[in-house]
Design an enzyme around this catalytic site. Sequence first.
Site, PDB file in Angstrom:
ATOM      1  N   GLU A  51    -102.409 -50.488 -71.241  1.00 11.69           N
ATOM      2  CA  GLU A  51    -103.864 -50.503 -71.143  1.00 11.69           C
ATOM      3  C   GLU A  51    -104.423 -51.857 -70.687  1.00 11.69           C
ATOM      4  OE1 GLU A  51    -105.417 -48.914 -74.810  1.00 11.69           O
ATOM      5  OE2 GLU A  51    -104.752 -46.878 -74.317  1.00 11.69           O
ATOM      6  N   CYS A  53    -102.998 -39.544 -79.244  1.00 14.91           N
ATOM      7  CA  CYS A  53    -103.079 -39.320 -80.686  1.00 14.91           C
ATOM      8  C   CYS A  53    -104.480 -38.850 -81.029  1.00 14.91           C
ATOM      9  CB  CYS A  53    -102.722 -40.569 -81.490  1.00 14.91           C
ATOM     10  SG  CYS A  53    -103.920 -41.904 -81.366  1.00 14.91           S
ATOM     11  N   ASN A  88    -102.962 -31.025 -67.948  1.00 13.33           N
ATOM     12  CA  ASN A  88    -102.183 -32.028 -67.226  1.00 13.33           C
ATOM     13  C   ASN A  88    -100.999 -31.418 -66.491  1.00 13.33           C
ATOM     14  OD1 ASN A  88    -103.185 -34.878 -67.527  1.00 13.33           O
ATOM     15  ND2 ASN A  88    -103.277 -34.248 -69.655  1.00 13.33           N
ATOM     16  N   GLU A 102     -99.210 -41.715 -73.705  1.00 11.53           N
ATOM     17  CA  GLU A 102     -99.738 -41.967 -75.050  1.00 11.53           C
ATOM     18  C   GLU A 102    -100.851 -40.989 -75.383  1.00 11.53           C
ATOM     19  OE1 GLU A 102    -100.578 -46.089 -76.145  1.00 11.53           O
ATOM     20  OE2 GLU A 102    -102.276 -45.400 -77.347  1.00 11.53           O
TER      21      GLU A 102
END
Length: 538
Positions: free
Chosen positions: A261, A372, A401, A370
């Site tokens: 990031e 969550c 996706n 990633e």
Amino acid sequence: MAHLGRSLCLIFVCLAATCCATGIKTVDEDKPCLAQFMPQQSSICICNETYCDEITRQIPEEGHYITYTSSKSGKRFEKTHGELKPYDDTSREVTLILDPDTKYQEIMGFGSSVSDSAAINWKSLPEVVQKHMINSYFGPKGLEYNMIRLPIGGSDFSTHAYAFNDLPVNDKELSNFTLAPEDINYKIPMIKAINEATPSQVHIIGTVWSPPVWMKTNNDWWGFTLLKKDYYQTFADYHLKFLQKYDEAGIPVWGITTTNEPLNGIIPLIPYVKNLTCLGWLQEDMGKWIVDHLGPTIRNSKYKDLKILTMDDQRYAIATWFKGMVDSHSDVLNYIDGVATHYYADGMTPVKILVEFHKTWPNLMLLNTEACEGAPTGVEDKVLLGSWQRAENYIHNILTNLNYHLVGWMDWNMCLNQQGGPTFIDNFVDSPVIVMADKKMFIKQPMFYAMGHFSKFIPRGSKRIQVTGRKPVSFTSVSDVAFLTPNNTIVTVLYNDGAPKTIALKLGDKAVTVEMEPESITTVEFPYEDKPKAAPAA
């Protein structure tokens, strides 16, 4: 936290009274969920020293199919068998037509992260329960994960901020580059246990959150911070030394990303990210670093075949940050293999960005690295036991996706504690597995089973195939994706978040009929009989 406390009390009552593992029957060598239904949520599944649920994937015989269903009502990989029958249009509410001749991206895999927090929680359990967890994720009777994301040094899910070679400062030669106690005592043992549990090759992707602070412009772990230009080559060498150290430990690394990031280090004012361990990158600087330093360093080394993924940030950054990097340094395309994306802003980012990416750079892979739940600022229940909504969020995101060219999807922490940590900046979040070390057990959340409906049945090398068909207004609540697997089977994943549906999966003149209850996910698998096409008439 009061909600969590009430939930835990219910679990312990269940363990003591009615959920004795010895009374559970097995079917087809499966071990069903040792379930506890959570108030106003769905069920969780309990794994302890004497019991843990298992699911076998069976290859259906020719002319037959197998379905696996999980639901808010409490089903967990409920298995049914059936026979393909001639397609009958009059008895179907909805028809999906499968076209294996029209293929799209090839799947790399699915997985999760061996963060410090995950490995610490795993190690806090008795050995037999540790083994249950590893097998649940990676074993043939588990989710059959085949990818791991591995922080290079510390992350926000560590007990303190650290990097390799923190001392001596200004050490361009990285003379003190050694692995940390977290690697030796936690992450490496967990990865070795994973490699022992799976017959598949596990692809490990390493990612730096922050290098030593002496390499950074603000000399701190977070805030607005860039890499000092004097250390561009040093940071490339930092990655190379990491690869060497893990190789020496018997753990080969498949790929790296170019920093976690990077926008966090150049836009540090957002409350959620202002204290995250980070390294900021401007597009032009990242392009220069890859072209002049990281790319040549890796490609001229023993690890020349390593996959290099860049960005490793939110999907929206493809159209701005990534494009800007390529525009400023087009030679970057000679070194990178793809782009890594994150989950958190997908809901406000149009999928046309993925369409345009694939059209512009068809040879680059897209991989979600990633995800969550419980992360946004203001969410009261960082850990919400039994949440079907959080599982549904995962399901919708993975389906979207995969339908728009991603080659895989990775969760964040493989397991966390009851608070959603440890994390030294109190950045608590949820996880598919929650560890209760004091009770010598862990629980599997609905998110765990949501992941498994993809990871277990869509092996590496599967290719997405075209799905078309009749979609009336009443069908808008159903989402789908289909694949042709290396086993020459067709796997279709369906999710229904509306009223009950009857769905036909049509292949040629045969079909599978699937009855779907509300808020349920079903994976369907059947053999593909690839008949040769008739020769054209003379």
